[in-house]
Scaffold this active site. Sequence first.
Site, PDB file in Angstrom:
ATOM      1  N   ARG A  25       0.815  -1.210   0.000  1.00 19.09           N
ATOM      2  CA  ARG A  25       0.000   0.000   0.000  1.00 19.09           C
ATOM      3  C   ARG A  25       0.856   1.270   0.000  1.00 19.09           C
ATOM      4  NH1 ARG A  25      -4.895  -1.776   4.186  1.00 19.09           N
ATOM      5  NH2 ARG A  25      -6.136  -2.841   2.575  1.00 19.09           N
ATOM      6  N   GLU A  37      -1.128  -8.919  -5.242  1.00 17.28           N
ATOM      7  CA  GLU A  37      -2.417  -9.579  -5.464  1.00 17.28           C
ATOM      8  C   GLU A  37      -2.237 -11.056  -5.797  1.00 17.28           C
ATOM      9  OE1 GLU A  37      -5.281  -8.472  -4.763  1.00 17.28           O
ATOM     10  OE2 GLU A  37      -4.703  -6.399  -4.354  1.00 17.28           O
ATOM     11  N   THR A  43      -3.655 -16.993   0.285  1.00 16.32           N
ATOM     12  CA  THR A  43      -2.612 -16.893   1.310  1.00 16.32           C
ATOM     13  C   THR A  43      -2.929 -15.716   2.222  1.00 16.32           C
ATOM     14  OG1 THR A  43      -1.010 -17.693  -0.326  1.00 16.32           O
ATOM     15  CG2 THR A  43      -0.124 -16.793   1.712  1.00 16.32           C
ATOM     16  N   TYR A  82       0.903 -23.182  -4.127  1.00 10.80           N
ATOM     17  CA  TYR A  82       0.198 -22.848  -5.366  1.00 10.80           C
ATOM     18  C   TYR A  82       1.179 -22.252  -6.376  1.00 10.80           C
ATOM     19  CZ  TYR A  82      -3.731 -23.401  -2.207  1.00 10.80           C
ATOM     20  OH  TYR A  82      -4.624 -23.890  -1.280  1.00 10.80           O
ATOM     21  N   TYR A 119     -10.859 -10.767 -10.948  1.00 11.05           N
ATOM     22  CA  TYR A 119     -10.507 -10.139  -9.674  1.00 11.05           C
ATOM     23  C   TYR A 119      -9.163  -9.420  -9.762  1.00 11.05           C
ATOM     24  CZ  TYR A 119      -8.569  -9.285  -5.172  1.00 11.05           C
ATOM     25  OH  TYR A 119      -7.956  -8.648  -4.124  1.00 11.05           O
ATOM     26  N   ASP A 137     -13.770 -10.426  -4.459  1.00 11.66           N
ATOM     27  CA  ASP A 137     -13.199 -11.637  -3.854  1.00 11.66           C
ATOM     28  C   ASP A 137     -14.169 -12.133  -2.788  1.00 11.66           C
ATOM     29  OD1 ASP A 137     -12.919  -9.820  -1.786  1.00 11.66           O
ATOM     30  OD2 ASP A 137     -10.780 -10.226  -1.442  1.00 11.66           O
ATOM     31  N   CYS A 190     -16.452  -7.245   8.810  1.00 12.86           N
ATOM     32  CA  CYS A 190     -17.547  -8.084   8.294  1.00 12.86           C
ATOM     33  C   CYS A 190     -17.013  -9.484   8.031  1.00 12.86           C
ATOM     34  CB  CYS A 190     -18.108  -7.459   7.020  1.00 12.86           C
ATOM     35  SG  CYS A 190     -19.672  -8.171   6.469  1.00 12.86           S
ATOM     36  N   CYS A 206     -26.974  -1.772   6.033  1.00 11.53           N
ATOM     37  CA  CYS A 206     -26.923  -3.233   5.949  1.00 11.53           C
ATOM     38  C   CYS A 206     -28.282  -3.858   6.259  1.00 11.53           C
ATOM     39  CB  CYS A 206     -25.865  -3.772   6.914  1.00 11.53           C
ATOM     40  SG  CYS A 206     -25.659  -5.565   6.827  1.00 11.53           S
TER      41      CYS A 206
END
Length: 344
Positions: A25, A37, A43, A82, A119, A137, A190, A206
């Site tokens: 970031r 990403e 992960t 992966y 995504y 996602d 959430c 919500c």
Amino acid sequence: MKKSELFAAHLLSWFDSNKREMPWRETKDPYKIWLSEVMLQQTQVNTVRDYYLRFIERFPTIESLAGADEDDVLKYWEGLGYYSRVRNFQTAVREVEETYGSVPADGEKFLALKGVGPYTRGAVMSIAFNLPYPAVDGNVFRVFSRLDDDPTDTAKPAARKHFEEKVMQVMPERAGDFNEALMELGATVCTPRNPICMLCPVNEHCEAFEAGTVLERPVKIKKLKRKELRYKVMLIVNDAGQLLITQRPKSGLLGGMWQFPMFDEDMATGDIEEILDMKLADDKEKFVHVTHGFTHLDWLLDVYIARTTDEASGDYRFMALEEKEKYTFPVSMTKIFDRYQAGK
């Protein structure tokens, strides 16, 4: 202010004050955002941080990764699992270097690259270039399922398009921050279990919170059955104390990685010796049982120690213990190696 604008404003205000510090970031370099990403797929964030920093230090640019040897790249990925992710990533980076020179700020061109799905396209295009693409996602499925008390089965292929449209209906000008804020909300507030609804910055929007159905959303009907595969792993030691290893096929699960010889659990010693072209001493001993889980299957590994005075041949070679770091091993084999070293 429209309801959608108010929702986005509340969410972005919360994100600006509460977002977690993450190394990816701190940059707008699309290559580094893309890498993060790819690493974050399947992960956890805390696992990725150190891997990301090490990888960026070794391969800081598109050019450095495009020109790198695959074995070197796999070594810096070792432990993340992966491995097709990093192979596809390097292939795509090479195409970017050859065709565009830098990551294209074009969603369709980016989507056409190896390993890039909707995504990843949405995340990189919005975060790096602030282009209005949704990045849906699991977190975003969950947030919007609850916001609209939406019973859509998220296991169905059509669900992605459905929720992408929902995201686009409320996306503000700060597209990248908005996508990150949705992911952050899903990861920290959430959450799947024990969501912190009373502290949610958008709980007034919500419907599931109002209806008391938060824990019933999202709906995911499809159940994936896990397979169990049982193997016999042979730790074959020569007179110099070296261990026999072999390389897995380049394609398929854990492609191109190194492992100890692995056979069907019921294979007889004579058959193993024939495959290895090697005579094993009669004092084979069961050493340890190791279980390793993948996304949809588990490996159940019975590990045996056997000794030989023969040379390695064919696709096999002997490895000195101190040479282990030269080879890229999957986590399951590293577990076995560590247990062997600890027991010596």
